[in-house]
Design a protein around this motif. Structure first.
Motif, PDB file in Angstrom:
ATOM      1  N   VAL A  43       0.838  -1.300   0.019  1.00  0.00           N
ATOM      2  CA  VAL A  43       0.029   0.054   0.016  1.00  0.00           C
ATOM      3  C   VAL A  43       0.876   1.048  -0.002  1.00  0.00           C
ATOM      4  O   VAL A  43       0.379   2.104  -0.492  1.00  0.00           O
ATOM      5  N   SER A  44       2.087   1.183   0.694  1.00  0.00           N
ATOM      6  CA  SER A  44       3.132   2.432   0.915  1.00  0.00           C
ATOM      7  C   SER A  44       3.519   2.543  -0.650  1.00  0.00           C
ATOM      8  O   SER A  44       3.732   3.737  -1.196  1.00  0.00           O
ATOM      9  N   VAL A  45       3.834   1.574  -1.420  1.00  0.00           N
ATOM     10  CA  VAL A  45       4.154   1.668  -2.733  1.00  0.00           C
ATOM     11  C   VAL A  45       3.254   2.371  -3.512  1.00  0.00           C
ATOM     12  O   VAL A  45       3.626   3.028  -4.381  1.00  0.00           O
ATOM     13  N   VAL A  46       1.928   1.776  -3.569  1.00  0.00           N
ATOM     14  CA  VAL A  46       1.287   2.352  -4.366  1.00  0.00           C
ATOM     15  C   VAL A  46       1.007   3.682  -4.250  1.00  0.00           C
ATOM     16  O   VAL A  46       0.533   4.765  -5.007  1.00  0.00           O
ATOM     17  N   PHE A  47       0.991   4.167  -2.811  1.00  0.00           N
ATOM     18  CA  PHE A  47       0.799   5.711  -2.428  1.00  0.00           C
ATOM     19  C   PHE A  47       1.878   6.391  -3.248  1.00  0.00           C
ATOM     20  O   PHE A  47       1.780   7.465  -3.499  1.00  0.00           O
ATOM     21  N   SER A  48       3.169   5.981  -3.176  1.00  0.00           N
ATOM     22  CA  SER A  48       4.051   6.626  -3.671  1.00  0.00           C
ATOM     23  C   SER A  48       3.936   6.805  -5.395  1.00  0.00           C
ATOM     24  O   SER A  48       4.038   7.824  -5.927  1.00  0.00           O
ATOM     25  N   SER A  49       3.602   5.763  -5.773  1.00  0.00           N
ATOM     26  CA  SER A  49       3.156   5.638  -7.218  1.00  0.00           C
ATOM     27  C   SER A  49       2.182   6.634  -7.631  1.00  0.00           C
ATOM     28  O   SER A  49       2.226   7.389  -8.473  1.00  0.00           O
ATOM     29  N   ILE A  50       1.162   6.781  -6.743  1.00  0.00           N
ATOM     30  CA  ILE A  50       0.110   7.739  -7.007  1.00  0.00           C
ATOM     31  C   ILE A  50       0.615   9.110  -6.731  1.00  0.00           C
ATOM     32  O   ILE A  50       0.171  10.013  -7.554  1.00  0.00           O
ATOM     33  N   GLY A  62       5.094   6.594 -11.080  1.00  0.00           N
ATOM     34  CA  GLY A  62       3.690   7.425 -11.376  1.00  0.00           C
ATOM     35  C   GLY A  62       3.973   8.389 -12.331  1.00  0.00           C
ATOM     36  O   GLY A  62       3.082   8.659 -13.170  1.00  0.00           O
ATOM     37  N   TRP A  63       4.882   9.073 -12.254  1.00  0.00           N
ATOM     38  CA  TRP A  63       5.371  10.075 -13.506  1.00  0.00           C
ATOM     39  C   TRP A  63       5.409   9.570 -14.823  1.00  0.00           C
ATOM     40  O   TRP A  63       4.674  10.255 -15.634  1.00  0.00           O
ATOM     41  N   VAL A  64       6.196   8.390 -14.933  1.00  0.00           N
ATOM     42  CA  VAL A  64       6.262   7.737 -16.305  1.00  0.00           C
ATOM     43  C   VAL A  64       4.835   7.175 -16.692  1.00  0.00           C
ATOM     44  O   VAL A  64       4.239   7.380 -17.991  1.00  0.00           O
ATOM     45  N   ALA A  65       4.053   6.840 -15.566  1.00  0.00           N
ATOM     46  CA  ALA A  65       2.459   6.566 -16.018  1.00  0.00           C
ATOM     47  C   ALA A  65       1.675   7.492 -16.642  1.00  0.00           C
ATOM     48  O   ALA A  65       0.980   7.172 -17.553  1.00  0.00           O
ATOM     49  N   ALA A  66       1.944   8.721 -16.020  1.00  0.00           N
ATOM     50  CA  ALA A  66       1.225  10.046 -16.406  1.00  0.00           C
ATOM     51  C   ALA A  66       1.595  10.718 -17.637  1.00  0.00           C
ATOM     52  O   ALA A  66       0.671  11.211 -18.265  1.00  0.00           O
ATOM     53  N   THR A  67       3.005  10.588 -17.917  1.00  0.00           N
ATOM     54  CA  THR A  67       3.470  11.181 -19.100  1.00  0.00           C
ATOM     55  C   THR A  67       3.795  10.246 -20.230  1.00  0.00           C
ATOM     56  O   THR A  67       4.236  10.867 -21.414  1.00  0.00           O
ATOM     57  N   ASN A  68       4.305   9.057 -20.040  1.00  0.00           N
ATOM     58  CA  ASN A  68       4.850   8.155 -20.878  1.00  0.00           C
ATOM     59  C   ASN A  68       6.334   8.774 -21.283  1.00  0.00           C
ATOM     60  O   ASN A  68       6.939   8.433 -22.340  1.00  0.00           O
TER      61      ASN A  68
END
Length: 302
Positions: free
Chosen positions: A29-36, A160-166
């Protein structure tokens, strides 16, 4: 006369409690938090579907890595007090069932993140490989395992940044470095607390191999590097990753608090001091990510 059916016939090969232990739910959950948090920093417009893919894929990524780790280390986990009651060494879950679950989570996680973009899926797959195939075997060989393990551990924030921007550039690279350097004081403090137990399993987690001033001094050095990198965005060197002056001051103060705990460990060299540093480090990384996200929102609103 009909034959009685055993109630065990319909039991699943793994309980929900064991699933949570295998995937290390709090860590996941902490990792998911970081990704978000990283996603919010990179996204121009937040999409709920993207957040769902990222959260699901991130949990699967961490869960799979942890299960592979526990399969590989099952014979060593039996030797340590803190791990001997884990599902696999305790005999509640067979290694085969655990492996099947890990493979399912790997496929599901990578597929979910691939739906966002291929770069995100690549970094997720790389994280699983490094954690299971490089970091885990090295833990009984050399203290450098912590350095290797810090790489997959630092991927979620930038993911998370890569997921948002590719895109992968200076911005996600900076997010990666913040979490990368943070992990050394965090895990060495944890390793200090659990040193006796780790040694029963043959794990070499402290940089000098001992709970001494050498280890404590390195913790201080890495905490300083973490602090410096955490405030770098205020100077405008990190592309679109920007930190306002008030936010940078707040991050600096939080980093100084953590540094004080690192100096206290150097001074006292006790498990209590190590525990205080470990707890401070958990608070630090969570609060820094929140400061970054809210700073972007407030500056954007202004």
């Amino acid at each position: 006369m009909p034959t009685a059916v055993s109630t065990n016939s319909f039991q699943l090969p793994i309980t929900f409690t064991d699933f949570k232990e295998l995937t290390k739910v709090r860590l996941a959950v902490s990792v998911v938090f970081s990704s978000i948090a990283g996603y919010f920093l990179g996204a121009e417009q937040v999409q709920a579907s993207s957040l769902l893919f990222l959260a699901f894929g991130g949990y699967c990524m961490v869960g799979a890595s942890n299960i592979y780790n526990q399969i590989i280390e099952r014979d060593l986990d039996v030797l340590m007090k803190r791990t001997k009651n884990r599902p696999i060494p305790a005999g509640r879950v067979s290694p085969l069932v655990a492996l099947i679950l890990a493979i399912v989570l790997t496929i599901g996680g990578v597929a979910s993140l691939y739906a966002l973009n291929p770069k995100t899926a690549f970094f997720a797959a790389l994280s699983i490989f490094l954690y299971a195939c490089v970091y885990t075997p090295l833990k009984t060989k050399t203290p450098l395992a912590v350095f290797v393990g810090a790489i997959p551990g630092a991927i979620p924030f930038m993911l998370g940044w890569v997921a948002a921007t590719n895109e992968f550039g200076i911005e996600p690279g900076t997010l990666f470095m913040i979490q990368f350097f943070w992990q050394f004081p965090h895990f060495w403090a944890l390793g200090w607390m659990l040193d006796e137990d780790y040694k029963k399993g043959g794990f070499k987690m402290l940089p000098t191999g001992k709970k001494d001033t050498g280890t404590a001094f390195q913790i201080i050095l890495y905490t300083i590097w973490m602090l410096v990198i955490s405030i770098m965005p205020v100077f405008g060197f990190t592309g679109n990753l920007i930190l306002s002056i008030p936010a940078a001051i707040l991050v600096f103060v939080m980093g100084m608090v953590m540094l004080i705990f690192a100096f206290k460990l150097y001074e006292k060299r006790t498990n209590k001091a190590a525990r205080n540093l470990m707890l401070a480090s958990v608070s630090y990384i969570t609060l820094v990510q929140l400061v970054y996200v809210f700073d972007k929102m407030i500056v954007g609103w202004i």
